[in-house]
Scaffold this motif. Structure first.
Motif, PDB file in Angstrom:
ATOM      1  N   GLU A  47       1.097  -1.042   0.132  1.00 52.29           N
ATOM      2  CA  GLU A  47       0.317  -0.026   0.012  1.00 52.29           C
ATOM      3  C   GLU A  47       1.097   0.839   0.357  1.00 52.29           C
ATOM      4  O   GLU A  47       0.096   2.518  -0.118  1.00 52.29           O
ATOM      5  N   ASN A  48       2.025   0.813   0.614  1.00 51.79           N
ATOM      6  CA  ASN A  48       2.877   2.664   0.345  1.00 51.79           C
ATOM      7  C   ASN A  48       4.133   2.150  -0.457  1.00 51.79           C
ATOM      8  O   ASN A  48       5.291   3.085  -0.236  1.00 51.79           O
ATOM      9  N   ARG A  49       4.594   1.032  -1.038  1.00 48.44           N
ATOM     10  CA  ARG A  49       5.733   0.990  -2.039  1.00 48.44           C
ATOM     11  C   ARG A  49       5.998   2.177  -3.578  1.00 48.44           C
ATOM     12  O   ARG A  49       7.145   2.268  -2.687  1.00 48.44           O
ATOM     13  N   ALA A  50       5.146   2.967  -3.543  1.00 48.12           N
ATOM     14  CA  ALA A  50       5.084   3.195  -4.681  1.00 48.12           C
ATOM     15  C   ALA A  50       5.850   5.163  -4.468  1.00 48.12           C
ATOM     16  O   ALA A  50       6.079   5.506  -4.794  1.00 48.12           O
ATOM     17  N   THR A  51       4.942   4.973  -2.912  1.00 49.93           N
ATOM     18  CA  THR A  51       5.725   5.975  -2.070  1.00 49.93           C
ATOM     19  C   THR A  51       6.994   6.021  -1.598  1.00 49.93           C
ATOM     20  O   THR A  51       7.636   7.217  -1.918  1.00 49.93           O
ATOM     21  N   ALA A  52       6.862   4.804  -0.704  1.00 51.82           N
ATOM     22  CA  ALA A  52       8.337   4.534  -0.387  1.00 51.82           C
ATOM     23  C   ALA A  52      10.054   5.439  -2.078  1.00 51.82           C
ATOM     24  O   ALA A  52      11.021   5.455  -2.186  1.00 51.82           O
ATOM     25  N   VAL A  53       9.473   3.959  -2.841  1.00 50.61           N
ATOM     26  CA  VAL A  53       9.669   4.310  -4.349  1.00 50.61           C
ATOM     27  C   VAL A  53       9.872   6.298  -4.863  1.00 50.61           C
ATOM     28  O   VAL A  53      11.105   6.428  -4.987  1.00 50.61           O
ATOM     29  N   GLY A  54       8.816   6.510  -4.553  1.00 53.79           N
ATOM     30  CA  GLY A  54       9.003   8.191  -5.171  1.00 53.79           C
ATOM     31  C   GLY A  54      10.294   8.483  -3.781  1.00 53.79           C
ATOM     32  O   GLY A  54      10.357   9.669  -4.963  1.00 53.79           O
ATOM     33  N   TRP A  55      10.118   8.497  -2.932  1.00 51.34           N
ATOM     34  CA  TRP A  55      10.434   9.599  -1.704  1.00 51.34           C
ATOM     35  C   TRP A  55      12.369   8.788  -1.900  1.00 51.34           C
ATOM     36  O   TRP A  55      12.765   9.779  -2.030  1.00 51.34           O
ATOM     37  N   THR A  56      12.324   7.676  -2.348  1.00 52.37           N
ATOM     38  CA  THR A  56      13.911   7.617  -2.728  1.00 52.37           C
ATOM     39  C   THR A  56      14.509   8.243  -3.724  1.00 52.37           C
ATOM     40  O   THR A  56      15.426   8.971  -4.013  1.00 52.37           O
ATOM     41  N   SER A  57      13.001   8.261  -5.017  1.00 54.85           N
ATOM     42  CA  SER A  57      14.079   8.965  -6.374  1.00 54.85           C
ATOM     43  C   SER A  57      13.831  10.412  -6.266  1.00 54.85           C
ATOM     44  O   SER A  57      14.930  11.142  -6.494  1.00 54.85           O
ATOM     45  N   GLY A  58      12.818  10.160  -5.048  1.00 52.28           N
ATOM     46  CA  GLY A  58      12.968  12.347  -4.870  1.00 52.28           C
ATOM     47  C   GLY A  58      14.729  12.802  -4.631  1.00 52.28           C
ATOM     48  O   GLY A  58      15.358  13.607  -4.019  1.00 52.28           O
ATOM     49  N   MET A  59      14.711  12.239  -2.829  1.00 56.08           N
ATOM     50  CA  MET A  59      16.225  11.718  -2.798  1.00 56.08           C
ATOM     51  C   MET A  59      16.880  11.732  -3.377  1.00 56.08           C
ATOM     52  O   MET A  59      18.086  12.757  -3.436  1.00 56.08           O
TER      53      MET A  59
END
Length: 122
Positions: A47-59
């Motif tokens: 349920e939060n995989r896309a958000t986690a990968v997005g935050w990682t990409s953003g950093m």
């Protein structure tokens, strides 16, 4: 290994050895970038995989902007050699923080008493 390779670039070496260090550092860096996305996606709940990968990409994007700025500031201050040390320290701190996150994640898995469910792509 990436941090060690970047730090080695601050040492004067023969040209052939410098090229070898640059090549190996690039290989390690590319591998680390690829594996961090894989690790984040595997260790995140669906349920939060896309958000986690997005935050990682953003950093990562933040680092892509901040790194050249920092390098430019150090060059402008006639402290260009410190750039290698600063970038090596950034890699070292990333390694420490990933290790802490891995320890924290393994403790949470042990507390739950079950293995995390891995969902593969079909």
């Amino acid at each position: 290994m990436t941090a060690a390779g970047v730090f080695l670039l601050s040492v004067r070496m023969p040209l052939a050895l410098t090229f070898t260090v640059v090549f190996l550092t690039g290989v390690f860096l590319n591998s680390a970038q690829t594996m961090i996305y894989a690790t984040v996606s595997i260790r995140s709940r669906p349920e939060n995989r896309a958000t986690a990968v997005g935050w990682t990409s953003g950093m990562g994007r933040f680092g892509a902007v901040f790194g050249p700025w920092l390098g430019g500031q150090l060059l402008a201050a006639n402290q260009g050699d410190w750039g290698f040390t600063a970038f090596a320290l950034a890699g070292l701190s990333s390694m420490v923080l990933i290790g802490i996150a891995a320890l924290r994640g393994s403790k949470q898995t042990a507390d739950r008493g079950s293995e995390p469910e891995l969902i593969g792509a079909h």
